[in-house]
Design an enzyme around this catalytic site. Structure first.
Site, PDB file in Angstrom:
ATOM      1  CD  GLU A 135      -3.139  -1.434   0.087  1.00 54.01           C
ATOM      2  OE1 GLU A 135      -2.962  -0.271  -0.675  1.00 54.01           O
ATOM      3  OE2 GLU A 135      -3.571  -2.065  -0.154  1.00 54.01           O
ATOM      4  CG  ASP A 259       9.049  28.958 -19.857  1.00 53.04           C
ATOM      5  OD1 ASP A 259       8.867  30.174 -19.927  1.00 53.04           O
ATOM      6  OD2 ASP A 259       8.810  28.486 -18.681  1.00 53.04           O
TER       7      ASP A 259
END
Length: 426
Positions: A135, A259
């Site tokens: 998990e 950019d």
């Protein structure tokens, strides 16, 4: 010890098991939907590794210690039983551990409530060759790194296992970190459809199909293990797939954008092509750089494009890439001036108040934005993860394009395509 893998875990794990046995990778991520048997498979792999390697011990983790006994502990006891080895292992609940009685090897269970304490665990024999994060979404990325630093010592071979059901949000760190396989890491997504029906039962399959009919987005996330998004994605028209060299060679014209950035914002260069008849944008090349001054960035971009286009028999680039017009962020006059000095064909983008909106609206209006995640991984992440923000009090989605999310490649794309979307009125 040999096993008949076809009878104890689904055949969709056969290649993974072979890689684990041969130690082809160090890290293995098994992600998937409900009922995909990923935890069952990993528990069998752990027992096999220990029985066949007398110096191997295993550390099995959940974020919270109280969840261990009813989950991974029982899962490993099941694996031991399935392999017919129950009489060779001793299991105790206080402390929570499983011991291979022939050698004294141990499977230690711990919660990661305080990950730094894990380094104090002592072993009578061998080392922690195996670590299993079950998990994984319960952990933080920092938890995982701290634990790995504590356990990956004392030996020369390690197996790190991760298992989780992908959260719906593509922005979740697990979805971002384990998006596709990379060096030394195998990433495998599975779902219940690869599991024999008799293993899960008819009721399970009926429940899955019922949810598919009622809510396909929830079905794809819960049962297929897909990060389907939160429903807040700005760009719902993104497709991530390979863009073949044959496709790239067929484009009549390419667009280029930059950019500017140094640190923490990167310098971002992106190459793309546009098919107006299909209203489809193709993004297939990029370069991101951190802490590169203008001269360093220019040199790095030249090297990148030299590799991209290839060289002739004389070692010269096959394409005079400095003839290609690159549209750049107009906010940095010095960077523009430097790159012109270095010989690049630079054009400053037209910017001003609210200049992002028409560009992003045009991108949203396209039928498809196809991005090759191998050739342009940062672009793939930015377009996939860009989401509308939520008002924390009301829970309502806020209008407008959010600030603060990574958009460096997206900005380079917007600049590069400026001549197209401005001609069409935004």
């Amino acid at each position: 010890m040999t096993i008949d893998s076809n009878t104890i875990f689904p055949t969709m794990f056969n290649n993974d098991f072979r890689d684990i046995v041969n130690h082809k990778f160090t890290e293995y991520c098994e992600k998937g939907g409900r009922g995909s048997c990923k935890s069952s498979f990993l528990s069998i792999a752990i027992i096999w590794l220990m029985v066949n390697n007398p110096d191997f011990n295993a550390l099995v983790l959940r974020k919270v210690a109280d969840t261990l006994s009813d989950s991974v502990y029982e899962q490993l006891l099941w694996a031991i039983d399935v392999l017919g080895l129950t009489d060779r292992f001793k299991a105790t609940k206080s402390p929570l551990r499983i011991i291979y009685t022939k050698t004294g090897q141990r499977i230690i269970f711990r919660g990661a409530d305080e990950p730094k304490k894990i380094k104090s665990i002592k072993l009578k024999r061998g080392y922690f060759a195996i670590t299993w994060f079950e998990e994984l979404t319960e952990f933080s990325a920092e938890d995982v790194e701290t634990i790995k630093l504590s356990t990956m010592r004392g030996g020369d071979k390690f197996w790190i296992f991760y298992s989780f059901n992908p959260p719906s949000s593509a922005r979740n760190w697990c979805n971002k970190e384990f998006k596709s396989s990379r060096k030394n890491t195998l990433i495998h997504r599975t779902d219940y459809r690869g599991v024999p029906q008799e293993w899960l039962g008819q009721a399970f399959f009926e429940e899955a199909l019922s949810l598919k009919e009622r809510n396909e987005r929830a079905y794809r996330n819960i049962f297929l293990g897909e990060p389907t998004g939160t429903g807040r994605n700005v760009f719902e028209n993104v497709t991530l797939r390979e863009i073949t060299q044959k496709e790239i060679d067929s484009f009549d014209y390419c667009f280029y954008g930059i950019d500017w950035g140094y640190y923490p914002d990167p310098f971002a260069y992106v190459q793309m092509a546009y098919n107006p008849a299909k209203k489809t944008l193709y993004i297939f090349d990029e370069l991101e750089l951190l802490k590169h001054g203008n001269e360093q960035a220019s040199n790095a971009l030249e090297e990148h494009l030299l590799n991209w286009y290839g060289t002739d028999v004389n070692g010269h680039c096959k394409v005079n890439y400095k003839n290609d017009r690159i549209v750049v962020d107009s906010a940095e006059d010095k960077s523009i001036g430097d790159f012109i000095l270095y010989g690049w064909n630079i054009k400053a983008a037209i910017k001003g108040p609210h200049s992002r909106e028409p560009g992003y609206k045009w991108l949203q209006s396209l039928n498809e934005i196809v991005i090759d995640p191998a050739r342009a991984p940062h672009s793939a992440d930015e377009f996939s993860l860009y989401e509308y923000e939520i008002d924390r009090k009301s829970g309502e989605i806020l209008s407008g394009y959010p600030e603060g999310q990574a958009d460096h490649c997206m900005s380079a794309v917007r600049y590069a395509m400026e001549s197209v979307w401005r001609r069409r009125g935004g």
